[in-house]
Design a protein around this motif. Structure first.
Motif, short mmCIF file in Angstrom:
data_model
loop_
_atom_site.label_atom_id
_atom_site.label_comp_id
_atom_site.label_asym_id
_atom_site.label_seq_id
_atom_site.Cartn_x
_atom_site.Cartn_y
_atom_site.Cartn_z
N ARG A 107 0.83 -1.20 0.00
CA ARG A 107 0.00 0.00 0.00
C ARG A 107 0.86 1.26 0.00
NH1 ARG A 107 -2.87 -3.37 3.56
NH2 ARG A 107 -2.01 -2.31 5.38
N VAL A 108 1.98 1.22 0.71
CA VAL A 108 2.91 2.36 0.72
C VAL A 108 3.47 2.58 -0.69
CG1 VAL A 108 5.18 3.16 1.51
CG2 VAL A 108 3.54 2.24 3.16
N ARG A 109 3.87 1.50 -1.34
CA ARG A 109 4.42 1.62 -2.70
C ARG A 109 3.39 2.21 -3.65
NH1 ARG A 109 5.22 -3.71 -3.93
NH2 ARG A 109 5.50 -3.10 -6.09
N LYS A 110 2.14 1.75 -3.55
CA LYS A 110 1.09 2.28 -4.41
C LYS A 110 0.85 3.76 -4.11
CE LYS A 110 -3.75 2.01 -5.73
NZ LYS A 110 -3.81 3.44 -5.91
N GLY A 111 0.80 4.10 -2.84
CA GLY A 111 0.60 5.49 -2.46
C GLY A 111 1.72 6.39 -2.93
N MET A 112 2.94 5.90 -2.86
CA MET A 112 4.08 6.69 -3.33
C MET A 112 4.03 6.87 -4.84
SD MET A 112 5.40 7.64 -0.59
CE MET A 112 6.82 8.47 -1.25
N GLN A 113 3.55 5.87 -5.56
CA GLN A 113 3.40 6.00 -7.01
C GLN A 113 2.33 7.05 -7.31
OE1 GLN A 113 5.29 4.58 -9.46
NE2 GLN A 113 4.17 5.91 -10.85
N ASP A 114 1.23 7.03 -6.55
CA ASP A 114 0.19 8.05 -6.72
C ASP A 114 0.73 9.44 -6.43
OD1 ASP A 114 -1.57 6.00 -7.32
OD2 ASP A 114 -2.52 5.99 -5.33
N LEU A 115 1.57 9.54 -5.41
CA LEU A 115 2.19 10.82 -5.06
C LEU A 115 3.10 11.30 -6.19
CD1 LEU A 115 2.67 13.01 -2.93
CD2 LEU A 115 4.49 11.59 -2.01
N LYS A 116 3.86 10.40 -6.77
CA LYS A 116 4.73 10.74 -7.88
C LYS A 116 3.92 11.26 -9.07
CE LYS A 116 7.92 8.52 -11.11
NZ LYS A 116 8.53 7.24 -11.49
N THR A 117 2.82 10.59 -9.37
CA THR A 117 1.96 11.00 -10.48
C THR A 117 1.35 12.37 -10.22
OG1 THR A 117 1.46 8.69 -10.99
CG2 THR A 117 -0.06 10.34 -11.85
N LEU A 118 0.87 12.58 -9.00
CA LEU A 118 0.28 13.86 -8.63
C LEU A 118 1.32 14.97 -8.71
CD1 LEU A 118 -2.08 15.51 -7.56
CD2 LEU A 118 -1.47 14.77 -5.25
N ALA A 119 2.53 14.70 -8.23
CA ALA A 119 3.60 15.70 -8.28
C ALA A 119 3.94 16.05 -9.73
CB ALA A 119 4.84 15.18 -7.55
N GLN A 120 3.99 15.06 -10.60
CA GLN A 120 4.29 15.32 -12.01
C GLN A 120 3.19 16.17 -12.64
OE1 GLN A 120 7.09 14.73 -13.63
NE2 GLN A 120 6.29 15.64 -15.49
N ASP A 121 1.93 15.87 -12.33
CA ASP A 121 0.82 16.66 -12.85
C ASP A 121 0.93 18.12 -12.42
OD1 ASP A 121 -0.23 14.40 -14.04
OD2 ASP A 121 -1.79 14.09 -12.51
N ILE A 122 1.28 18.32 -11.16
CA ILE A 122 1.43 19.68 -10.64
C ILE A 122 2.59 20.39 -11.33
CG2 ILE A 122 1.99 21.04 -8.59
CD1 ILE A 122 0.42 18.89 -6.98
N ARG A 123 3.70 19.68 -11.52
CA ARG A 123 4.86 20.28 -12.20
C ARG A 123 4.48 20.75 -13.59
NH1 ARG A 123 9.00 17.52 -13.81
NH2 ARG A 123 10.44 19.23 -13.58
N LEU A 124 3.75 19.92 -14.32
CA LEU A 124 3.33 20.29 -15.67
C LEU A 124 2.37 21.47 -15.66
CD1 LEU A 124 2.84 16.76 -17.27
CD2 LEU A 124 4.69 18.39 -17.71
N GLN A 125 1.46 21.49 -14.72
CA GLN A 125 0.51 22.59 -14.59
C GLN A 125 1.25 23.91 -14.32
OE1 GLN A 125 -2.12 22.29 -11.23
NE2 GLN A 125 -3.71 23.46 -12.27
N VAL A 126 2.20 23.88 -13.42
CA VAL A 126 2.98 25.08 -13.07
C VAL A 126 3.78 25.54 -14.29
CG1 VAL A 126 4.91 25.92 -11.68
CG2 VAL A 126 3.06 24.62 -10.60
N GLN A 127 4.42 24.60 -14.97
CA GLN A 127 5.23 24.95 -16.14
C GLN A 127 4.37 25.56 -17.24
OE1 GLN A 127 8.63 24.67 -16.25
NE2 GLN A 127 8.52 25.79 -18.16
N ASN A 128 3.23 24.96 -17.51
CA ASN A 128 2.34 25.49 -18.54
C ASN A 128 1.83 26.88 -18.19
OD1 ASN A 128 2.63 23.20 -20.10
ND2 ASN A 128 0.80 22.22 -19.29
N SER A 129 1.51 27.09 -16.93
CA SER A 129 1.05 28.40 -16.49
C SER A 129 2.16 29.44 -16.64
CB SER A 129 0.59 28.32 -15.03
OG SER A 129 0.21 29.58 -14.56
N LYS A 130 3.37 29.06 -16.25
CA LYS A 130 4.52 29.95 -16.35
C LYS A 130 4.79 30.31 -17.81
CE LYS A 130 8.97 28.91 -15.88
NZ LYS A 130 10.16 28.27 -15.37
N ASN A 131 4.74 29.31 -18.69
CA ASN A 131 4.99 29.55 -20.11
C ASN A 131 3.89 30.42 -20.72
OD1 ASN A 131 7.31 28.06 -20.00
ND2 ASN A 131 6.40 26.22 -20.86
#
Length: 70
Positions: A32-56
């Protein structure tokens, strides 16, 4: 700020499984920890892309506005 709340909730929800895995050596909790960490990684990547697109987009608007003034 809503995205930050999502991260906080996800990390908080994993606390019990972290304790079960590290303190009680519960293997299912580790899964469950591994799955949660994968979800966290995916969420973090989505946020990074959102911030980058907004900045651009902001930079493009500023460049366009500067071009009109000339």
């Amino acid at each position: 700020m809503n995205r930050f709340s999502e991260i906080r909730e996800l990390v908080t929800s994993l606390e019990g499984d972290f304790q079960k895995f590290y303190e009680k050596e519960n293997k299912a909790a580790g899964t469950r920890v591994r799955k949660g960490m994968q979800d966290l990684k995916t969420l973090a990547q989505d946020i990074r892309l959102q911030v980058q697109n907004s900045k651009n987009a902001d930079a493009a608007k500023a460049a366009k506005a500067a071009g009109k003034k000339k």
